[in-house]
Design an enzyme around this catalytic site. Sequence first.
Site, PDB file in Angstrom:
ATOM      1  N   GLY A   1      10.147 -31.336  -7.519  1.00 25.88           N
ATOM      2  CA  GLY A   1       9.177 -31.748  -8.695  1.00 25.88           C
ATOM      3  C   GLY A   1       8.255 -33.049  -8.427  1.00 25.88           C
ATOM      4  O   GLY A   1       7.568 -33.513  -9.212  1.00 25.88           O
ATOM      5  N   SER A   2       7.851 -32.895  -6.969  1.00 25.47           N
ATOM      6  CA  SER A   2       7.082 -33.948  -6.553  1.00 25.47           C
ATOM      7  C   SER A   2       5.700 -33.725  -7.072  1.00 25.47           C
ATOM      8  O   SER A   2       4.658 -34.580  -7.222  1.00 25.47           O
ATOM      9  CB  SER A   2       7.213 -34.399  -5.070  1.00 25.47           C
ATOM     10  OG  SER A   2       6.533 -33.057  -4.452  1.00 25.47           O
ATOM     11  N   ASN A   3       5.419 -32.450  -6.999  1.00 25.27           N
ATOM     12  CA  ASN A   3       3.853 -31.949  -7.439  1.00 25.27           C
ATOM     13  C   ASN A   3       3.998 -32.182  -8.913  1.00 25.27           C
ATOM     14  O   ASN A   3       2.940 -32.536  -9.601  1.00 25.27           O
ATOM     15  CB  ASN A   3       3.804 -30.563  -7.104  1.00 25.27           C
ATOM     16  CG  ASN A   3       3.017 -30.354  -5.739  1.00 25.27           C
ATOM     17  OD1 ASN A   3       2.061 -30.826  -5.635  1.00 25.27           O
ATOM     18  ND2 ASN A   3       4.074 -29.826  -4.815  1.00 25.27           N
TER      19      ASN A   3
ATOM     20  N   LEU B   1       7.988 -13.589 -10.860  1.00 21.76           N
ATOM     21  CA  LEU B   1       7.734 -13.179 -12.303  1.00 21.76           C
ATOM     22  C   LEU B   1       7.014 -11.467 -12.287  1.00 21.76           C
ATOM     23  O   LEU B   1       6.373 -11.352 -11.229  1.00 21.76           O
ATOM     24  CB  LEU B   1       6.688 -13.796 -13.041  1.00 21.76           C
ATOM     25  CG  LEU B   1       7.432 -15.345 -13.264  1.00 21.76           C
ATOM     26  CD1 LEU B   1       6.303 -16.369 -13.754  1.00 21.76           C
ATOM     27  CD2 LEU B   1       8.618 -15.449 -14.048  1.00 21.76           C
TER      28      LEU B   1
ATOM     29  N   HIS C   1       0.813 -22.868  -2.548  1.00 16.54           N
ATOM     30  CA  HIS C   1       1.761 -22.664  -1.395  1.00 16.54           C
ATOM     31  C   HIS C   1       1.544 -23.321  -0.202  1.00 16.54           C
ATOM     32  O   HIS C   1       0.142 -23.326   0.097  1.00 16.54           O
ATOM     33  CB  HIS C   1       1.318 -20.914  -1.241  1.00 16.54           C
ATOM     34  CG  HIS C   1       2.215 -20.320  -0.226  1.00 16.54           C
ATOM     35  ND1 HIS C   1       3.389 -20.001  -0.411  1.00 16.54           N
ATOM     36  CD2 HIS C   1       1.751 -19.957   1.112  1.00 16.54           C
ATOM     37  CE1 HIS C   1       3.959 -19.473   0.688  1.00 16.54           C
ATOM     38  NE2 HIS C   1       3.006 -19.598   1.579  1.00 16.54           N
TER      39      HIS C   1
ATOM     40  N   LYS D   1       3.222 -32.235   1.658  1.00 14.41           N
ATOM     41  CA  LYS D   1       3.218 -32.405   0.269  1.00 14.41           C
ATOM     42  C   LYS D   1       2.375 -33.593  -0.194  1.00 14.41           C
ATOM     43  O   LYS D   1       1.770 -33.797  -1.166  1.00 14.41           O
ATOM     44  CB  LYS D   1       4.775 -32.860   0.061  1.00 14.41           C
ATOM     45  CG  LYS D   1       5.673 -31.670  -0.299  1.00 14.41           C
ATOM     46  CD  LYS D   1       6.775 -31.748  -0.852  1.00 14.41           C
ATOM     47  CE  LYS D   1       7.639 -30.789  -1.104  1.00 14.41           C
ATOM     48  NZ  LYS D   1       8.940 -30.945  -1.933  1.00 14.41           N
TER      49      LYS D   1
ATOM     50  N   GLU E   1      -0.878 -32.348  -0.925  1.00 10.10           N
ATOM     51  CA  GLU E   1      -0.678 -31.560  -2.045  1.00 10.10           C
ATOM     52  C   GLU E   1      -0.927 -32.442  -3.300  1.00 10.10           C
ATOM     53  O   GLU E   1      -1.514 -31.757  -4.485  1.00 10.10           O
ATOM     54  CB  GLU E   1       0.391 -30.856  -2.416  1.00 10.10           C
ATOM     55  CG  GLU E   1       0.628 -29.757  -1.325  1.00 10.10           C
ATOM     56  CD  GLU E   1       2.005 -28.992  -1.639  1.00 10.10           C
ATOM     57  OE1 GLU E   1       3.099 -29.346  -2.157  1.00 10.10           O
ATOM     58  OE2 GLU E   1       2.242 -27.739  -0.902  1.00 10.10           O
TER      59      GLU E   1
HETATM   60  C1  GRF Z   1       5.503 -27.263  -2.449  1.00  9.41           C
HETATM   61  O1  GRF Z   1       5.315 -27.445  -1.158  1.00  9.41           O
HETATM   62  C2  GRF Z   1       4.697 -26.169  -2.858  1.00  9.41           C
HETATM   63  O2  GRF Z   1       3.572 -25.821  -2.063  1.00  9.41           O
HETATM   64  C3  GRF Z   1       5.609 -24.852  -2.927  1.00  9.41           C
HETATM   65  O3  GRF Z   1       6.831 -25.534  -3.247  1.00  9.41           O
HETATM   66  C4  GRF Z   1       6.968 -26.906  -3.074  1.00  9.41           C
HETATM   67  C5  GRF Z   1       7.237 -27.697  -4.307  1.00  9.41           C
HETATM   68  O4  GRF Z   1       7.416 -28.880  -3.982  1.00  9.41           O
HETATM   69  N1  GRF Z   1       5.237 -23.839  -3.568  1.00  9.41           N
HETATM   70  P1  GRF Z   1       7.716 -30.088  -5.103  1.00  9.41           P
HETATM   71  O5  GRF Z   1       9.029 -29.402  -5.933  1.00  9.41           O
HETATM   72  O6  GRF Z   1       6.635 -30.048  -5.896  1.00  9.41           O
HETATM   73  O7  GRF Z   1       8.274 -31.275  -4.354  1.00  9.41           O
END
Ligand code: GRF
Length: 193
Positions: free
Chosen positions: A13-15, A89, A105, A169, A172
Amino acid sequence: MTRKLAVLISGEGSNLGALYRSGIEIAVVVGDQPCTGLNKARNFGLVRERVVCHNPKVVDVEYSRRLMYVLYNMYQIEVVVMAGFKTQLAPVFFEHYRNRVLDIHPSHLPAFKGRNPVLQTLQANPRPAVTGSTVYLAGPIPHEGRILAKSSVPVYASDTEVPLTNRIKDAEHKLYPAAVKGYLMELEQMSAA
Ligand code: GRF
């Protein structure tokens, strides 16, 4: 007008954290399994739901319908942001949320689609000097759809999976909130036109 937005997660859940900290309004966070990300969502004070998937690799129409029920009927969600969501899905989900599902991704799509993209990158011959992440509009075919944004990070000769994943990340966490905000604005402009 603010679109009601859900974030779907399966892992760290870092994003999700980056989206939350960017000020994007999140109406509900849904996890397909118990995970750290759901604990983070609780600490942020976000509404959480668990729609558990027992076999994320199999496309399960019934699961997709259950998820749609939670998102649409219970929370009236208009935009779905997948952030490390592992369940694949069914087409019915993407028909319902056509052009309203974003995903990220960790590769420069169309390169290294599928599972373990960071490992695929490291094992490629020749190994690319640069990689990153791609934000795209998700559909029934995994990792295919209109590309909205990309980030770039270097790949070092000495790299292994953990440092490269962390570098990707970090990038991201800037890319995804900006891309989501940009797409929400695009939706507003489309509905105003
Ligand atoms: C991320 O690297 C994203 O690109 C991929 O899954 C990972 C999720 O990481 N689809 P987090 O759970 O947000 O840390």
